[in-house]
Enzyme design. Structure first.
Site, short mmCIF file in Angstrom:
data_model
loop_
_atom_site.label_atom_id
_atom_site.label_comp_id
_atom_site.label_asym_id
_atom_site.label_seq_id
_atom_site.Cartn_x
_atom_site.Cartn_y
_atom_site.Cartn_z
N GLU A 87 66.95 -23.60 62.19
CA GLU A 87 66.31 -24.69 61.45
C GLU A 87 65.57 -24.14 60.25
O GLU A 87 65.51 -22.92 60.05
CB GLU A 87 65.38 -25.48 62.37
CG GLU A 87 64.42 -24.63 63.14
CD GLU A 87 63.82 -25.38 64.33
OE1 GLU A 87 62.67 -25.79 64.22
OE2 GLU A 87 64.52 -25.54 65.35
N LYS B 261 62.43 -23.16 57.79
CA LYS B 261 61.04 -22.74 57.94
C LYS B 261 60.23 -23.42 56.84
O LYS B 261 60.33 -23.07 55.67
CB LYS B 261 60.92 -21.22 57.84
CG LYS B 261 59.53 -20.73 58.18
CD LYS B 261 59.50 -19.23 58.41
CE LYS B 261 58.16 -18.76 58.94
NZ LYS B 261 57.03 -19.15 58.13
N ASP C 236 57.26 -24.52 54.54
CA ASP C 236 56.12 -23.77 54.00
C ASP C 236 54.91 -24.70 53.93
O ASP C 236 54.59 -25.25 52.89
CB ASP C 236 56.47 -23.24 52.61
CG ASP C 236 55.45 -22.22 52.15
OD1 ASP C 236 54.68 -21.73 52.98
OD2 ASP C 236 55.43 -21.92 50.94
N TYR D 76 58.75 -29.37 64.82
CA TYR D 76 59.71 -28.30 65.12
C TYR D 76 59.72 -27.85 66.58
O TYR D 76 60.54 -27.03 66.96
CB TYR D 76 59.56 -27.11 64.18
CG TYR D 76 58.19 -26.49 64.10
CD1 TYR D 76 57.57 -25.92 65.20
CD2 TYR D 76 57.53 -26.43 62.87
CE1 TYR D 76 56.33 -25.34 65.11
CE2 TYR D 76 56.27 -25.84 62.76
CZ TYR D 76 55.68 -25.30 63.90
OH TYR D 76 54.46 -24.73 63.79
N LYS E 150 63.00 -14.61 56.34
CA LYS E 150 62.29 -15.07 55.14
C LYS E 150 63.15 -14.83 53.91
O LYS E 150 63.75 -13.76 53.75
CB LYS E 150 60.97 -14.30 54.99
CG LYS E 150 60.04 -14.47 56.18
CD LYS E 150 59.05 -15.58 55.96
CE LYS E 150 57.87 -15.03 55.20
NZ LYS E 150 56.68 -15.85 55.32
N CYS F 134 33.03 -19.44 23.82
CA CYS F 134 34.29 -20.18 23.65
C CYS F 134 35.18 -19.48 22.63
O CYS F 134 34.74 -19.20 21.51
CB CYS F 134 34.00 -21.61 23.19
SG CYS F 134 35.51 -22.53 22.82
N CYS G 75 35.40 -21.89 19.42
CA CYS G 75 34.30 -22.32 18.57
C CYS G 75 33.05 -21.45 18.72
O CYS G 75 32.05 -21.67 18.03
CB CYS G 75 33.94 -23.78 18.85
SG CYS G 75 33.10 -24.01 20.43
N CYS H 23 33.39 -25.05 27.88
CA CYS H 23 32.74 -24.99 26.59
C CYS H 23 32.02 -26.33 26.41
O CYS H 23 32.66 -27.38 26.40
CB CYS H 23 33.77 -24.80 25.48
SG CYS H 23 33.09 -25.18 23.86
N CYS I 104 34.22 -28.58 19.08
CA CYS I 104 35.20 -27.54 19.44
C CYS I 104 36.61 -28.08 19.17
O CYS I 104 37.05 -29.04 19.81
CB CYS I 104 35.01 -27.19 20.91
SG CYS I 104 36.15 -25.96 21.51
S1 IVH Z 1 58.39 -22.37 65.64
C1 IVH Z 1 56.65 -19.73 68.65
N1 IVH Z 1 59.74 -23.50 63.69
O1 IVH Z 1 55.86 -20.70 60.79
C2 IVH Z 1 57.22 -20.44 67.55
N2 IVH Z 1 57.65 -22.53 63.18
O2 IVH Z 1 54.76 -17.80 62.05
C3 IVH Z 1 56.31 -21.34 66.92
N3 IVH Z 1 56.98 -22.76 60.84
O3 IVH Z 1 52.73 -21.08 61.97
C4 IVH Z 1 56.75 -21.78 65.63
N4 IVH Z 1 58.74 -23.89 60.18
O4 IVH Z 1 53.77 -23.26 61.41
C5 IVH Z 1 58.63 -22.85 64.03
N5 IVH Z 1 61.03 -24.56 62.10
C6 IVH Z 1 59.92 -23.90 62.43
C7 IVH Z 1 58.90 -23.62 61.49
C8 IVH Z 1 57.77 -22.91 61.92
C9 IVH Z 1 57.58 -23.36 59.82
C10 IVH Z 1 55.66 -22.07 60.75
C11 IVH Z 1 54.74 -22.37 61.89
C12 IVH Z 1 54.07 -21.09 62.24
C13 IVH Z 1 54.76 -20.08 61.40
C14 IVH Z 1 55.32 -18.99 62.28
#
Ligand code: IVH
Length: 672
Positions: free
Chosen positions: A112, A114, A116, A224, A315, A409, A412, A427, A433
């Site tokens: 899935e 990740k 942010d 998630y 990542k 500034c 000015c 400023c 200015c």
């Molecule tokens: S699972 C034990 N799934 O990434 C697993 N985490 O370091 C628990 N995060 O703080 C997390 N997308 O907030 C999981 N699809 C995803 C995620 C996810 C983002 C974040 C989560 C956590 C950090 C993991």
């Protein structure tokens, strides 16, 4: 309506509203109009006000945010919130798979996105949200339930069936790119510092003590994982799909936000896809997550100190580039805020050439310890505004000069000031200015403000340099002859366009004029609210700070800024000149009644109309001397009803013997 009827109706409205909320925010497939939704919400609000004993913190009416939270209690997580092991290459992901399979044999994986954002744990009991807690240190987090309730993608009551009596849904709170851009656009228009990236802004928003502000920010969420006893299945993927049926916003398989694989090739295909497609979605992801799907196998694999052995994050390559810092310039904005900007050797970053990057403020300069000529690391913060995140100190040229924030500034020469609690330097020389003047004028002529065609940033600067304009009032004295006399680039047509544009701006409504004045912190929305509530500039200028804070949307900071603005002699003089020129300083609300046909009448407006907007009907009532009232009571003279008027209102009107008329009858009554 009897108490039990009211209770029944309240229950019905809550369920309906929650269902439509889900269709709108999670499914993006609304089936009723916003107006119809608002009508139901208003009805619910009224019934709840009449029956306070039937209050429920999970009522859809609570989504706009409740009272200020004094502080957030720290609470222990029932199940610790773990983090994920990171990997930055496909090889590491392959090693993870090999490790898993050495231990438990072949198994299935779920991949899935990740997200942010900020991790959150949501507790549900008997299908109702009872608690929202931040990750904190993984063991304990802060309880921010009041803020969580405002996130519309989070169900307050679950739908469907099969949820355990008690469980936790965990996920990520995010800003969509669209919502984040909107927020920053509003800040820019109000002369406020921009937010750097969606993640930090989401984190800051979640910890805000005013749930009403959180509600307005428009946070989003993806779930998630589910935690608890008695989950519907022993497959992570299928549990997520069940959560989807219960009303959560979860990753959609049809958009490849979630997928399953039985081997490393399937996992790599998912990574390949998202390595390319990561920018094509409406929110920011910083990688993908691979999880062993079978919960029993997960248990068998167990945990290391901080993270599970059954999952890994891949990542994406950070979107960074290294380039040389040629100089730092200090830009002075409309409100006098001074922002350091890195002038860079052009470098390609995430598909665009970056020449400049934000350094935000003096503290940031200090932290980076920047020297001119340094090799700096530039990152697209949240892939939006490029920003300098680090310095390669070992490559620093000999005798390089340290970058210092100026005392005065740069435009000015006035000594800069730093207000308490603010990171920004200002400023204070607002009337002399040059960039402050020209940016204020640019703001004034902009489309959402006075909308003066033919005038843009460069023209404004040209007219300023030529001494034709020193403030916004001077625009109204400009003549075509003066413009033509500027010579190069000016012709009959362009000169006429400006003069006519200025003339046309005299018809711009008061609320836009108020925004155009560029009062600090008074963005488009705030200006609109104030203009509508107060009706005229004279009434606004007469309000004290305390009175100002009584207005919707106006807190201490805005009230002070407005009061300071009008206290300044120079601003008042400009306003007087604008008024003489014919600029609108009164709005519809301020105009006196045109007749007294409805004098002494208290009128309720309900439903959707064919020939009027709802606001239009309300304005018409006020124009004819009537009073608009929000709810039907014994004092109501009559109700103007359109389509969609709630059955509860109709019953109430009948019970109280209040006549209900339609819009045609209303038109005849006022003769319009
Ligand atoms: S699972 C034990 N799934 O990434 C697993 N985490 O370091 C628990 N995060 O703080 C997390 N997308 O907030 C999981 N699809 C995803 C995620 C996810 C983002 C974040 C989560 C956590 C950090 C993991």
């Amino acid at each position: 309506m009897s108490r039990s009827e009211a209770a029944e109706r309240i229950k019905q409205l809550r369920e309906e509203l929650e269902r439509h909320n889900h269709l709108y925010y999670v499914k993006a497939a609304p089936v009723i109009s916003d107006q119809a939704f608002d009508l139901m919400l208003k009805e619910l609000e009224r019934l709840e006000a009449e029956h306070p004993e039937l209050a429920d913190p999970n009522s859809p009416t609570q989504r706009v945010g409740g009272d200020i939270t004094k502080n957030f209690p720290v609470v222990a997580h029932r199940y610790p919130m773990l983090s994920l092991g990171n990997s930055y290459s496909r090889d590491e992901v392959a090693e993870f798979v090999a490790r898993v399979e050495r231990s438990v044999g072949r198994t299935r994986y779920t991949m899935e996105l990740k997200y942010d954002g900020v991790a959150i744990s949501l507790s549900y009991r008997n299908g109702a949200l009872v608690r929202g807690v931040t990750r904190g240190d993984g063991e304990k987090g802060e309880e921010i339930t009041a803020n969580i309730r405002t996130v519309r993608a989070i169900p307050l009551k679950l739908q469907g069936e099969g949820w355990p009596a008690e469980f936790e849904a965990r996920g990520e709170i995010i800003f969509t790119k669209k919502q984040f851009d909107k927020l920053n656009a509003e800040r820019a228009a109000a002369g406020e510092e921009l937010y750097a990236n969606p993640r930090n802004t989401a984190a800051g928003t979640l910890k805000n003590q005013d749930p009403k502000l959180v509600a307005k920010r428009g946070l989003d969420n993806f779930i998630y994982t589910l935690q608890g006893e008695g989950l519907p299945t022993r497959s992570h993927y299928r549990n997520i799909m069940a959560a989807r049926d219960w009303g959560f916003r979860t990753p959609m398989p049809e958009r490849r936000f979630i997928e399953q694989a039985d081997d490393v090739d399937g996992i790599m295909a998912f990574i390949d896809h998202w390595d390319k497609a990561r920018h094509d979605i409406g929110f920011i992801i910083d990688g993908i997550v691979v999880k062993v799907d079978d919960l029993d196998v997960q248990e068998e694999l167990g945990l290391t100190a901080k993270s599970p052995r059954w999952a890994i994050a891949y990542k994406f390559q950070a979107e960074q580039a290294v380039t040389r810092l040629n100089a730092v310039s200090f830009q002075v904005g409309r409100t006098g805020a001074v922002t350091p900007v890195a002038e860079l050797e052009p470098v390609l970053l995430a598909g665009t050439t970056v020449k400049r990057a934000s350094l935000f403020n003096a503290d940031q300069l200090e932290r980076l310890d920047l020297h001119v000529g340094d090799l700096v690391r530039v990152e697209k913060a949240g892939e939006i505004i490029p920003q300098v995140v680090g310095v390669e100190k070992e490559h620093r040229p000999a005798h390089a000069h340290r970058v210092r924030f100026p005392h005065d500034c740069p435009e000015c020469g006035t000594p800069l000031i730093r207000l308490e609690g603010e990171a920004q330097h200002y400023c204070p020389n607002e009337h002399q200015c040059p960039p402050q003047i020209t940016r204020r004028i640019e703001h004034f002529v902009a489309r959402k403000a006075m909308d003066i065609e033919g005038l843009g940033g460069e023209t404004v600067e040209e007219l300023f340099r030529a001494g034709l304009i020193r403030n916004v009032a001077d625009l109204y004295d400009l003549t075509a002859e003066q413009l033509l006399a500027l010579g190069k680039g000016w012709g009959e047509k362009s000169a006429r366009q400006v003069v006519e544009g200025v003339e046309a701006s005299k018809a711009v409504p008061f609320e836009q004029v108020l925004f155009a004045l560029g009062i600090r912190h008074v963005g488009e929305t705030v200006a609109k609210r104030i203009a509508r509530a107060v009706g005229s500039i004279d009434r606004l200028m007469a309000l004290s700070r305390e009175e100002l804070t009584q207005l919707d949307e106006v807190g201490e900071v805005i009230a002070e800024s407005i009061a300071d603005f009008f206290a300044a002699e120079g601003n008042r003089a400009v306003i007087e000149r604008l008024r003489k020129a014919g600029v609108q300083f009164e709005g519809a609300a301020a105009a006196g009644p045109v007749s007294d046909k409805l004098a002494g009448k208290s009128i309720v407006v309900s439903g959707v109309f064919r020939n009027f907007s709802r606001d239009g009907i309300k304005e018409a009532i006020e124009r004819h001397g009537g009073k608009v009232s929000g709810s039907i009571s014994k004092k109501t003279t009559f109700v103007v009803a359109g389509a969609d008027m709630g059955p509860a209102k109709r019953t109430k009107a009948e019970e109280l013997g209040v006549p209900v008329i339609d819009e045609e009858e209303f038109s005849r009554m006022i003769g319009e």
